[in-house]
Design a protein around this motif. Structure first.
Motif, PDB file in Angstrom:
ATOM      1  N   MET A   1      21.140 -20.395  -8.124  1.00 49.32           N
ATOM      2  CA  MET A   1      20.398 -21.652  -8.041  1.00 49.32           C
ATOM      3  C   MET A   1      21.280 -22.792  -8.554  1.00 49.32           C
ATOM      4  SD  MET A   1      17.413 -23.061  -7.267  1.00 49.32           S
ATOM      5  CE  MET A   1      16.327 -21.645  -7.240  1.00 49.32           C
ATOM      6  N   PRO A   2      21.454 -23.838  -7.771  1.00 46.19           N
ATOM      7  CA  PRO A   2      22.272 -24.969  -8.237  1.00 46.19           C
ATOM      8  C   PRO A   2      21.579 -25.710  -9.376  1.00 46.19           C
ATOM      9  CG  PRO A   2      21.156 -25.531  -6.192  1.00 46.19           C
ATOM     10  CD  PRO A   2      20.900 -24.067  -6.428  1.00 46.19           C
ATOM     11  N   ASP A   3      22.343 -26.467 -10.126  1.00 45.99           N
ATOM     12  CA  ASP A   3      21.797 -27.247 -11.229  1.00 45.99           C
ATOM     13  C   ASP A   3      21.258 -28.561 -10.666  1.00 45.99           C
ATOM     14  OD1 ASP A   3      21.117 -28.482 -13.546  1.00 45.99           O
ATOM     15  OD2 ASP A   3      23.069 -28.292 -14.510  1.00 45.99           O
ATOM     16  N   LEU A   4      20.068 -28.483 -10.076  1.00 49.91           N
ATOM     17  CA  LEU A   4      19.493 -29.657  -9.433  1.00 49.91           C
ATOM     18  C   LEU A   4      19.048 -30.701 -10.452  1.00 49.91           C
ATOM     19  CD1 LEU A   4      17.429 -27.917  -6.617  1.00 49.91           C
ATOM     20  CD2 LEU A   4      19.605 -29.103  -6.380  1.00 49.91           C
ATOM     21  N   LEU A 110      17.812 -11.399   1.101  1.00 49.06           N
ATOM     22  CA  LEU A 110      18.927 -12.199   0.608  1.00 49.06           C
ATOM     23  C   LEU A 110      19.691 -11.446  -0.471  1.00 49.06           C
ATOM     24  CD1 LEU A 110      17.298 -15.741   0.239  1.00 49.06           C
ATOM     25  CD2 LEU A 110      18.858 -14.983   2.042  1.00 49.06           C
ATOM     26  N   ASP A 111      21.009 -11.495  -0.386  1.00 46.10           N
ATOM     27  CA  ASP A 111      21.856 -10.989  -1.462  1.00 46.10           C
ATOM     28  C   ASP A 111      22.096 -12.106  -2.472  1.00 46.10           C
ATOM     29  OD1 ASP A 111      22.115  -8.443  -0.341  1.00 46.10           O
ATOM     30  OD2 ASP A 111      23.817  -9.068   0.907  1.00 46.10           O
ATOM     31  N   ASP A 112      22.642 -11.756  -3.627  1.00 49.37           N
ATOM     32  CA  ASP A 112      22.950 -12.755  -4.635  1.00 49.37           C
ATOM     33  C   ASP A 112      23.862 -13.836  -4.068  1.00 49.37           C
ATOM     34  OD1 ASP A 112      21.470 -11.399  -6.492  1.00 49.37           O
ATOM     35  OD2 ASP A 112      23.192 -10.420  -7.450  1.00 49.37           O
ATOM     36  N   GLY A 113      23.505 -15.080  -4.308  1.00 49.70           N
ATOM     37  CA  GLY A 113      24.304 -16.202  -3.832  1.00 49.70           C
ATOM     38  C   GLY A 113      23.972 -16.648  -2.427  1.00 49.70           C
ATOM     39  N   GLU A 114      23.118 -15.916  -1.719  1.00 45.88           N
ATOM     40  CA  GLU A 114      22.735 -16.300  -0.359  1.00 45.88           C
ATOM     41  C   GLU A 114      21.464 -17.153  -0.398  1.00 45.88           C
ATOM     42  OE1 GLU A 114      24.466 -12.660   2.381  1.00 45.88           O
ATOM     43  OE2 GLU A 114      22.346 -12.619   1.799  1.00 45.88           O
ATOM     44  N   PHE A 115      21.233 -17.895   0.677  1.00 46.12           N
ATOM     45  CA  PHE A 115      20.036 -18.732   0.751  1.00 46.12           C
ATOM     46  C   PHE A 115      19.648 -18.934   2.203  1.00 46.12           C
ATOM     47  CE2 PHE A 115      23.795 -21.551   0.359  1.00 46.12           C
ATOM     48  CZ  PHE A 115      23.729 -22.225   1.563  1.00 46.12           C
ATOM     49  N   PHE A 116      18.396 -19.309   2.408  1.00 47.25           N
ATOM     50  CA  PHE A 116      17.935 -19.771   3.705  1.00 47.25           C
ATOM     51  C   PHE A 116      18.101 -21.284   3.756  1.00 47.25           C
ATOM     52  CE2 PHE A 116      15.310 -15.875   3.232  1.00 47.25           C
ATOM     53  CZ  PHE A 116      15.751 -15.206   4.368  1.00 47.25           C
TER      54      PHE A 116
END
Length: 209
Positions: A1-4, A110-116
């Motif tokens: 998850m990015p640091d939004l 989803l694998d770790d680091g993947e996203f839709f």
């Protein structure tokens, strides 16, 4: 998850190599959602299979903000890149973030680091009501260029910003911007308040280091 939380903060600074990224918020006005079905997409490549996010909104108008990264190099402005596009639902602090999904997404795959997310092939990303996406899917190249003349796209303060009413009957519009570094595949996230209510949707254009 990015640091939004950091990205969506005026004056946030990132440094990579000899480039400093300084984030600026730019309000883009209201997005009209007559059906409450929010969609995010490249307006140049819409089709009838585009889906809205699974989290519905109350039909109405919602403010949109572009978060622009100003890239400084050698003590001068070098480039501007849209780092994120935010649709504000509630002007309240975000307590948690989650990936925004459409009904056909299967997050357990989803694998770790993947996203839709959605793919960009024309260098632009947008928010609009699903009804607008359906209309754009029927346009040909001439229709698109008549409405979104590339010569009219600004480079500053928000690269590629365009706000166009697409459905004259409902007044539904599309708000588009240049998508970060250009073509790619970009995720959208839902921010929720401490009580679990939806605060915002944010498309991350993967600009910040």
């Amino acid at each position: 998850m990015p640091d939004l939380d950091r990205l969506l903060q005026a004056g946030s600074r990132y440094v990579q190599d000899d480039v400093t990224y300084i984030v600026e918020p730019h309000p883009l006005g209201a997005l009209k959602l007559p059906t409450g079905q929010l969609a995010a997409f490249d307006p140049g490549v819409t089709d009838e299979e585009d889906e809205p996010f699974s989290v519905p909104l109350t039909p109405g108008d919602y403010q949109v903000v572009a978060w622009v990264a100003v890239l400084d190099k050698e003590d001068r402005e070098w480039q501007r890149r849209v780092a994120a596009l935010q649709l504000v639902v509630r002007d309240e602090p975000v307590a948690t973030w989650e990936l925004a999904l459409v009904d056909s997404d299967e997050p357990d795959q989803l694998d770790d680091g993947e996203f839709f997310g959605y793919g960009v092939d024309t260098g632009a990303g947008a928010f609009a009501d699903l009804s607008v996406s359906r209309i754009l899917a029927d346009w040909d190249a001439d229709d698109f260029e008549d409405a979104f003349d590339p010569d009219d796209f600004p480079e500053a303060p928000v690269p590629g910003h365009f706000d166009q009413v697409v459905d004259e009957d409902s007044g539904a519009n599309v708000i588009m911007v240049e998508s970060g570094w250009g073509d790619g595949y970009y995720p959208t996230y839902v921010g929720r308040t401490e009580s679990g209510e939806v605060a915002c949707f944010v498309t991350d254009f993967l600009v910040a280091p």
